[in-house]
Structure formats: structure tokens, C-alpha cells
Design a protein around this motif. Structure first.
Motif, PDB file in Angstrom:
ATOM      1  N   THR A  17       0.840  -1.194   0.000  1.00 26.50           N
ATOM      2  CA  THR A  17       0.000   0.000   0.000  1.00 26.50           C
ATOM      3  C   THR A  17       0.877   1.248   0.000  1.00 26.50           C
ATOM      4  O   THR A  17       0.623   2.221  -0.727  1.00 26.50           O
ATOM      5  CB  THR A  17      -0.935   0.015   1.219  1.00 26.50           C
ATOM      6  OG1 THR A  17      -1.840  -1.090   1.136  1.00 26.50           O
ATOM      7  CG2 THR A  17      -1.734   1.309   1.277  1.00 26.50           C
ATOM      8  N   VAL A 138      -4.524  -7.143  -2.752  1.00 29.84           N
ATOM      9  CA  VAL A 138      -5.508  -6.455  -1.920  1.00 29.84           C
ATOM     10  C   VAL A 138      -5.093  -4.998  -1.715  1.00 29.84           C
ATOM     11  O   VAL A 138      -5.945  -4.117  -1.553  1.00 29.84           O
ATOM     12  CB  VAL A 138      -5.681  -7.174  -0.571  1.00 29.84           C
ATOM     13  CG1 VAL A 138      -6.667  -6.435   0.314  1.00 29.84           C
ATOM     14  CG2 VAL A 138      -6.167  -8.606  -0.797  1.00 29.84           C
ATOM     15  N   ALA A 141      -6.641  -3.201  -4.405  1.00 29.30           N
ATOM     16  CA  ALA A 141      -8.105  -3.199  -4.325  1.00 29.30           C
ATOM     17  C   ALA A 141      -8.619  -2.339  -3.186  1.00 29.30           C
ATOM     18  O   ALA A 141      -9.648  -1.675  -3.313  1.00 29.30           O
ATOM     19  CB  ALA A 141      -8.620  -4.630  -4.152  1.00 29.30           C
ATOM     20  N   ILE A 142      -7.912  -2.348  -2.048  1.00 32.28           N
ATOM     21  CA  ILE A 142      -8.385  -1.641  -0.860  1.00 32.28           C
ATOM     22  C   ILE A 142      -7.400  -0.567  -0.417  1.00 32.28           C
ATOM     23  O   ILE A 142      -7.774   0.578  -0.170  1.00 32.28           O
ATOM     24  CB  ILE A 142      -8.634  -2.634   0.296  1.00 32.28           C
ATOM     25  CG1 ILE A 142      -9.704  -3.654  -0.104  1.00 32.28           C
ATOM     26  CG2 ILE A 142      -9.030  -1.891   1.563  1.00 32.28           C
ATOM     27  CD1 ILE A 142      -9.943  -4.732   0.933  1.00 32.28           C
ATOM     28  N   GLY A 143      -6.123  -0.935  -0.314  1.00 26.84           N
ATOM     29  CA  GLY A 143      -5.128  -0.010   0.212  1.00 26.84           C
ATOM     30  C   GLY A 143      -4.985   1.262  -0.607  1.00 26.84           C
ATOM     31  O   GLY A 143      -5.014   2.374  -0.055  1.00 26.84           O
ATOM     32  N   PRO A 145      -7.078   2.666  -3.036  1.00 24.03           N
ATOM     33  CA  PRO A 145      -8.255   3.554  -3.000  1.00 24.03           C
ATOM     34  C   PRO A 145      -8.441   4.217  -1.633  1.00 24.03           C
ATOM     35  O   PRO A 145      -8.816   5.391  -1.549  1.00 24.03           O
ATOM     36  CB  PRO A 145      -9.417   2.613  -3.332  1.00 24.03           C
ATOM     37  CG  PRO A 145      -8.796   1.491  -4.098  1.00 24.03           C
ATOM     38  CD  PRO A 145      -7.448   1.306  -3.477  1.00 24.03           C
ATOM     39  N   ALA A 146      -8.197   3.466  -0.542  1.00 27.88           N
ATOM     40  CA  ALA A 146      -8.340   4.041   0.794  1.00 27.88           C
ATOM     41  C   ALA A 146      -7.338   5.171   1.000  1.00 27.88           C
ATOM     42  O   ALA A 146      -7.668   6.217   1.582  1.00 27.88           O
ATOM     43  CB  ALA A 146      -8.149   2.962   1.857  1.00 27.88           C
ATOM     44  N   GLY A 242     -10.011   1.018  -7.465  1.00 27.10           N
ATOM     45  CA  GLY A 242     -10.540  -0.044  -6.609  1.00 27.10           C
ATOM     46  C   GLY A 242     -11.041  -1.214  -7.434  1.00 27.10           C
ATOM     47  O   GLY A 242     -10.836  -2.381  -7.079  1.00 27.10           O
ATOM     48  N   GLY A 245      -8.140  -3.064  -8.529  1.00 23.20           N
ATOM     49  CA  GLY A 245      -7.632  -3.888  -7.437  1.00 23.20           C
ATOM     50  C   GLY A 245      -8.449  -5.145  -7.227  1.00 23.20           C
ATOM     51  O   GLY A 245      -7.895  -6.222  -6.975  1.00 23.20           O
ATOM     52  N   VAL A 246      -9.777  -5.029  -7.312  1.00 26.80           N
ATOM     53  CA  VAL A 246     -10.635  -6.210  -7.179  1.00 26.80           C
ATOM     54  C   VAL A 246     -10.301  -7.219  -8.286  1.00 26.80           C
ATOM     55  O   VAL A 246     -10.261  -8.432  -8.045  1.00 26.80           O
ATOM     56  CB  VAL A 246     -12.120  -5.809  -7.241  1.00 26.80           C
ATOM     57  CG1 VAL A 246     -13.007  -7.044  -7.332  1.00 26.80           C
ATOM     58  CG2 VAL A 246     -12.492  -4.985  -6.007  1.00 26.80           C
TER      59      VAL A 246
END
Length: 401
Positions: A17, A138, A141-143, A145-146, A242, A245-246
Motif C-alpha cells: 500500500t 488487496v 483493491a483496498i489499500g 483507493p483508501a 478499486g 484492485g478487485v
């Protein structure tokens, strides 16, 4: 998979991330330090450069240290670099922070994979690699975008501090979940270095570098491409990344399940698909529909080839810390080559679309690099059973042969 495998994956997620999030906050960092977008792209390259040069050297220095202790020590080094980045007041200070985190991240990749490989049976190496490296997927997908949302609402420094917290959590989980490591004297530096006499290992490294280079030539500049060329609003970019990432997570799950049996088909089909997606994106970068499809396909076919790449390394060499760390460094070289070449073509005046063509070229070279290995497999490697217990594309216990 043992729980420790997932703890290792969480650490990789945290560190990756940190590596990726710069790509999602280029505008903020550019404004903060008064440099160009291409210069911010070089912060991605500097992180990867730290992985390339410092990672193997740090790993050699830690070979006599039990792997669990090495893992925790590397987490501390990464924390120091990440904290420096969060406090950075100049571009040069941020560059130093990125190099420090890159060095420790590379060694952590190698140590984490080596630990993971000791916790599973030979026929599950590909799955173990997919879980550990799943943290990388991940992260996209998550890190990422967050981190972009944190940047938009709380500032880019909040994203850096969030990673500091994640690494601390990962280290605590690792302390309790990872079993005791082998005694230091059981690790032979000479034995680790002997693996590098294998020409097939370097061929596998080359393919990995080209795959990641192709992916990151495009990914490093997705944010400005999607806003300035395709026309998406700034608020849409975290959602699109995101979705990307998915797609990488889904691709990683699939390849992780199949890598032990279908290593070469995954690499060949993946490279063909990646090349096609980048060419398609390059030709129709102004189309929102084409851009969305291309982003998803690149997510499915690019980085998710990692389990197959890692499986190939374990077949032609071994599962030691140094071999896996150097593989991580080679992958980081791909990040450097891809993101740097993309930045250079932008600076040369070829426009934001040029990184997509750089990626297509590297993916084509990666596909070509598979042919010598395929011929070698047919003539000699299968006859040997790959020394790792691989017989006719099936993984068996070498002790039974």
C-alpha cells in the motif's frame, strides 16, 4: 493455509500500500513539493530501486538471523522509513524515505515467502505464494483507493500514518502467529548463492521483470491518464482503481489455484492478454468504456501472474530467502523500468498515452522470453523433475521419488 500465512500477507499488504499509494496522490505530492507529475513518478521508481539494490544486501546480512526475528527487524526498519515519509518537508526527504522503505520491503518479501514455504507441503507452494502475495493484490483493491480517499479528505500525510499503524499491527500479529524459526546455523550463505549459477533461474527472472514492467508502465500513470485523457472526474479515480484492485484479487485467486499445475499456460495467456489490453487502451484512451474494460483486464492479467512467476522460481532454483528476495528485486526492477520509461516518454513530449505503449512493448518482450524456457522444459527440465519434485506438471513429495 496456516494463520501465519495470512499474517505475512497482511504485512505485504501494508508495505505494498505504501509503495502503490504514491500513484494515487500524484497531484497532491506534486503540489506539496513543487515538482512535476513525472518527478512524483520517480518516487515510485526510487522505492523500487531500494528494493533492487538494498533488498538482497540486507537479506544476505540477515541470513544468519532466524527468519522470524529477521521479519520483525525488517518491520522496524520499514516503520522508520514510513514515519520519515509522513514527516517529509521536501522532495529530497521523501525520496530518502522511499528508498529506506523500499530496501526493507524487498527483504520482507523474500523472508515472508521463505517463511510461508516452510509452513506448507510441496504441492501447496503456489497457493501459499498466492496468499502471501495476495497482500499485494488487496493493496491495489483496498489499500490504494483508501489512501486516495484519505488524501482527498484528510491530506496525503494521513495516508502515510495509516500505513504506519498497519505495519505495527502486522508486526504484532507476526510475533504471535509465526512459529519459531530454524537455528541460524542451519542457513548456508554459500548454498543460497549457489542457486544463482542456474541459467534457467535468470531466464525466469527476466520474464518476471518484463511482466511487472509492462503492468507498471501503465499503472503508475493510470490516475492522470484517466482524468486528463479519458475525462473521468477526480472523485471517480479511486473507484476505478478499486475496481482494478478487485480484478487483481480475483486474478490472484485463480492463478494461485492453478499455478502449481499450469504455470506456463498462465504466463503465456496472461502476457497475450496483457499486451492486447494495453494496445486496446492506447488506441482508444479517450473512450470511457474502453478505459474501464482495459483497466479491468490489466488488473486480471498483469500482477496476478505473480503466483505462476513464483512457482517457476521454486521449480528452477529453491525456496531460500535470497532467491526469493532477488526475485522480488527483479520484480521491482520491472517497476523501475516500467514507471521510469513511462515518465521519460511523457517528459519527451509523447503524451500521457505513451506509457501504455511502453507497457505493450514490454509485455511483448515478456511473451518472447518464454519461448527458450518452453523448449528447455521439453528437452531437459521435465526429465529432471525440476529437482523440486515437479514431474509432468504435478507437484509431489521429492522424498517419495
Amino acid at each position: 493455509m496456516p494463520f501465519a500465512i495470512y499474517a505475512l500477507g497482511l504485512m505485504i499488504f501494508s508495505m505494498t500500500t505504501s509503495e502503490f499509494m504514491v500513484a494515487g496522490m500524484m497531484a497532491s505530492l506534486s503540489a506539496e513539493f513543487g515538482v512535476s507529475v513525472a518527478a512524483i513518478g520517480y518516487l515510485i521508481s526510487s522505492y523500487a530501486a531500494g528494493m533492487i539494490v538494498g533488498g538482497p544486501l540486507l537479506t544476505v546480512g540477515l541470513l544468519k538471523v532466524p527468519r522470524k526475528q529477521a521479519f520483525l527487524a525488517l518491520a522496524v526498519v520499514f516503520l522508520a522509513g514510513q514515519t520519515l515519509g509522513a514527516l517529509a518537508t521536501s522532495y529530497e526527504m521523501m525520496m530518502v524515505a522511499r528508498v529506506i522503505t523500499g530496501i526493507s520491503s524487498a527483504a520482507t518479501f523474500g523472508v515472508s515467502l521463505a517463511i510461508g514455504f516452510t509452513l506448507v507441503r510441496p504441492e501447496a507452494l503456489g497457493r501459499a505464494a498466492s496468499v502471501v502475495l495476495g497482500g499485494l493484490m488487496v493493496a491495489t483493491a483496498i489499500g490504494l483507493p483508501a489512501a486516495m480517499v484519505f488524501d482527498q479528505y484528510f491530506g496525503w500525510r494521513a495516508s502515510f500514518w495509516a500505513v504506519v499503524v498497519l505495519v505495527l499491527l502486522s508486526g504484532v500479529l507476526g510475533q504471535f502467529a509465526i512459529p519459531s524459526s530454524p537455528k541460524p546455523e542451519s542457513v548456508s550463505i554459500r548454498g543460497e548463492l549457489a542457486a544463482f549459477r542456474n541459467g534457467n533461474l535468470w531466464a525466469a527472472y527476466a520474464t518476471s521483470m518484463l511482466i511487472i514492467g509492462a503492468t507498471f508502465a501503465a499503472f503508475s500513470y493510470f490516475s492522470p491518464i484517466l482524468t486528463d485523457l479519458t475525462g473521468f472526474g477526480t472523485s471517480m479515480v479511486p473507484l476505478l482503481l478499486g475496481i482494478y484492485g478487485v480484478a487483481t484479487v480475483i486474478g490472484n485467486i485463480v492463478t494461485g489455484r492453478l499455478a502449481d499445475q499450469y504455470m506456463m499456460p498462465i504466463l503465456a495467456i496472461g502476457l497475450v492478454t496483457l499486451t492486447g489490453a494495453l494496445v486496446f487502451f492506447g488506441l482508444f484512451a479517450h473512450s470511457t468504456i474502453v478505459a474501464m474494460i482495459a483497466v479491468i483486464v490489466v488488473g486480471l492479467a498483469g500482477v496476478p501472474m505473480n503466483p505462476a512467476m513464483t512457482t517457476r522460481i521454486t521449480r528452477v532454483a529453491n525456496t531460500g530467502s535470497l532467491v526469493t528476495t532477488v526475485h522480488g528485486s527483479v520484480i521491482s526492477l520491472g517497476v523501475v523500468v516500467g514507471s521510469s520509461m513511462g515518465g521519460l516518454t511523457i517528459d519527451a513530449g509523447y503524451g500521457l498515452v505513451s506509457p501504455l505503449w511502453v507497457g505493450a512493448l514490454l509485455a511483448t518482450l515478456g511473451l518472447l522470453s518464454l519461448f527458450p524456457f518452453s523448449q528447455g522444459m521439453g528437452k531437459g527440465q521435465r526429465a529432471k523433475g525440476e529437482h523440486a519434485g515437479i514431474c509432468e506438471n504435478k507437484v509431489v513429495d521429492c522424498a517419495e521419488q
